[in-house]
Design a protein around this motif. Structure first.
Motif, short mmCIF file in Angstrom:
data_model
loop_
_atom_site.label_atom_id
_atom_site.label_comp_id
_atom_site.label_asym_id
_atom_site.label_seq_id
_atom_site.Cartn_x
_atom_site.Cartn_y
_atom_site.Cartn_z
N UNK A 47 0.83 -1.20 0.00
CA UNK A 47 0.00 0.00 0.00
C UNK A 47 0.87 1.26 0.00
N UNK A 48 1.92 1.25 0.80
CA UNK A 48 2.81 2.42 0.87
C UNK A 48 3.48 2.67 -0.48
N UNK A 49 3.91 1.61 -1.16
CA UNK A 49 4.54 1.76 -2.47
C UNK A 49 3.56 2.35 -3.48
N UNK A 50 2.32 1.86 -3.45
CA UNK A 50 1.31 2.39 -4.38
C UNK A 50 0.99 3.84 -4.05
N UNK A 51 0.83 4.15 -2.78
CA UNK A 51 0.54 5.53 -2.38
C UNK A 51 1.67 6.46 -2.77
N UNK A 52 2.90 6.01 -2.60
CA UNK A 52 4.06 6.82 -2.98
C UNK A 52 4.09 7.06 -4.48
N UNK A 53 3.84 6.02 -5.25
CA UNK A 53 3.85 6.15 -6.71
C UNK A 53 2.74 7.09 -7.18
N UNK A 54 1.55 6.96 -6.60
CA UNK A 54 0.43 7.82 -6.98
C UNK A 54 0.73 9.27 -6.59
N UNK A 55 1.26 9.46 -5.38
CA UNK A 55 1.59 10.83 -4.94
C UNK A 55 2.66 11.45 -5.83
N UNK A 56 3.66 10.66 -6.22
CA UNK A 56 4.71 11.17 -7.10
C UNK A 56 4.13 11.60 -8.44
N UNK A 57 3.23 10.80 -8.99
CA UNK A 57 2.60 11.17 -10.27
C UNK A 57 1.78 12.45 -10.11
N UNK A 58 1.06 12.56 -9.01
CA UNK A 58 0.27 13.77 -8.77
C UNK A 58 1.16 15.00 -8.67
N UNK A 59 2.28 14.86 -8.00
CA UNK A 59 3.20 16.00 -7.84
C UNK A 59 3.84 16.36 -9.17
N UNK A 60 4.36 15.36 -9.89
CA UNK A 60 5.00 15.62 -11.18
C UNK A 60 4.01 16.25 -12.15
N UNK A 61 2.80 15.75 -12.19
CA UNK A 61 1.79 16.34 -13.07
C UNK A 61 1.36 17.71 -12.60
N UNK A 62 1.22 17.87 -11.30
CA UNK A 62 0.75 19.14 -10.75
C UNK A 62 1.69 20.30 -10.99
N UNK A 63 2.97 20.02 -11.14
CA UNK A 63 3.95 21.08 -11.40
C UNK A 63 3.62 21.83 -12.69
N UNK A 64 3.06 21.14 -13.66
CA UNK A 64 2.78 21.76 -14.96
C UNK A 64 1.46 22.53 -15.00
N UNK A 65 0.59 22.32 -14.04
CA UNK A 65 -0.74 22.92 -14.07
C UNK A 65 -0.68 24.40 -13.71
N UNK A 105 -4.62 4.43 -5.18
CA UNK A 105 -3.56 3.83 -4.35
C UNK A 105 -4.10 2.63 -3.58
N UNK A 106 -5.29 2.78 -2.99
CA UNK A 106 -5.86 1.68 -2.21
C UNK A 106 -6.17 0.48 -3.11
N UNK A 107 -6.85 0.72 -4.22
CA UNK A 107 -7.27 -0.38 -5.09
C UNK A 107 -6.09 -1.13 -5.67
N UNK A 108 -5.08 -0.41 -6.13
CA UNK A 108 -3.93 -1.10 -6.71
C UNK A 108 -3.09 -1.78 -5.64
N UNK A 109 -3.01 -1.18 -4.45
CA UNK A 109 -2.30 -1.84 -3.36
C UNK A 109 -2.99 -3.15 -2.98
#
Length: 167
Positions: free
Chosen positions: A19-37, A71-75
């Motif tokens: 779960x932590x790995x999935x949450x970290x991956x999802x958060x990283x994608x959100x941050x990387x994408x959010x930088x461009x918005x 994150x929850x579903x994929x974890x």
């Protein structure tokens, strides 16, 4: 992205590390994408948008629980798979997160509704593949992903409307 089964976890269960790995991956994608918005940019404000577009603040309100459910579903699903199915599911999640973050860069950073549309169509295809992989592992987890896929479908319709209005 490599997500390994925790040492000592029962096969077919999801440990906190998954779960932590999935949450970290999802958060990283959100941050990387959010930088461009940049919804307040001159370019974005100048676009002709459909009357049914939600207000800017709504996107953050909607994306937060969608990312949590992703994150929850994929974890949960990863914890219930092993071997090649686990690797395929992890790859599907990784590809989905890349496409999710990439949309912001295609649309906002490139200032291109058409590039954004191409990206969101790929994301929709990725969502279908991810849903299939998750469903094989855990139907309840797949049901938790339906709002994410539905919102991305709505985003595709919105992006298509903006691209059509701004040739």
């Amino acid at each position: 992205m490599r997500i390994s089964q925790e040492h000592g976890a029962e096969p077919g269960t999801s440990g906190w590390r998954t779960y932590a790995a999935c949450a970290t991956a999802v958060a990283a994608a959100a941050i990387v994408g959010g930088v461009a918005v940049e919804p307040d940019s001159r370019w974005y404000r100048s676009l002709r948008k459909p009357p049914w577009q939600p207000p800017s603040w709504a996107f953050g309100v909607v994306w937060t629980p969608l990312y949590a459910s992703l994150a929850w579903a994929t974890g949960r699903a990863l914890g219930r798979t092993e071997g090649s199915r686990r690797r395929v599911l992890a790859a599907a999640l990784g590809g989905n997160l890349v496409l999710n973050a990439a949309w912001n860069w295609l649309f906002f950073a490139r200032e291109s509704p058409r590039a954004g549309l191409a990206g969101t169509l790929l994301l929709d295809a990725s969502n279908a593949a991810l849903l299939r992989c998750v469903h094989r592992a855990d139907p309840a987890a797949a049901r938790a992903l339906v709002p994410y896929a539905a919102w991305c479908g709505f985003a595709t319709a919105l992006n298509a409307s903006i691209a059509r209005r701004n040739p």
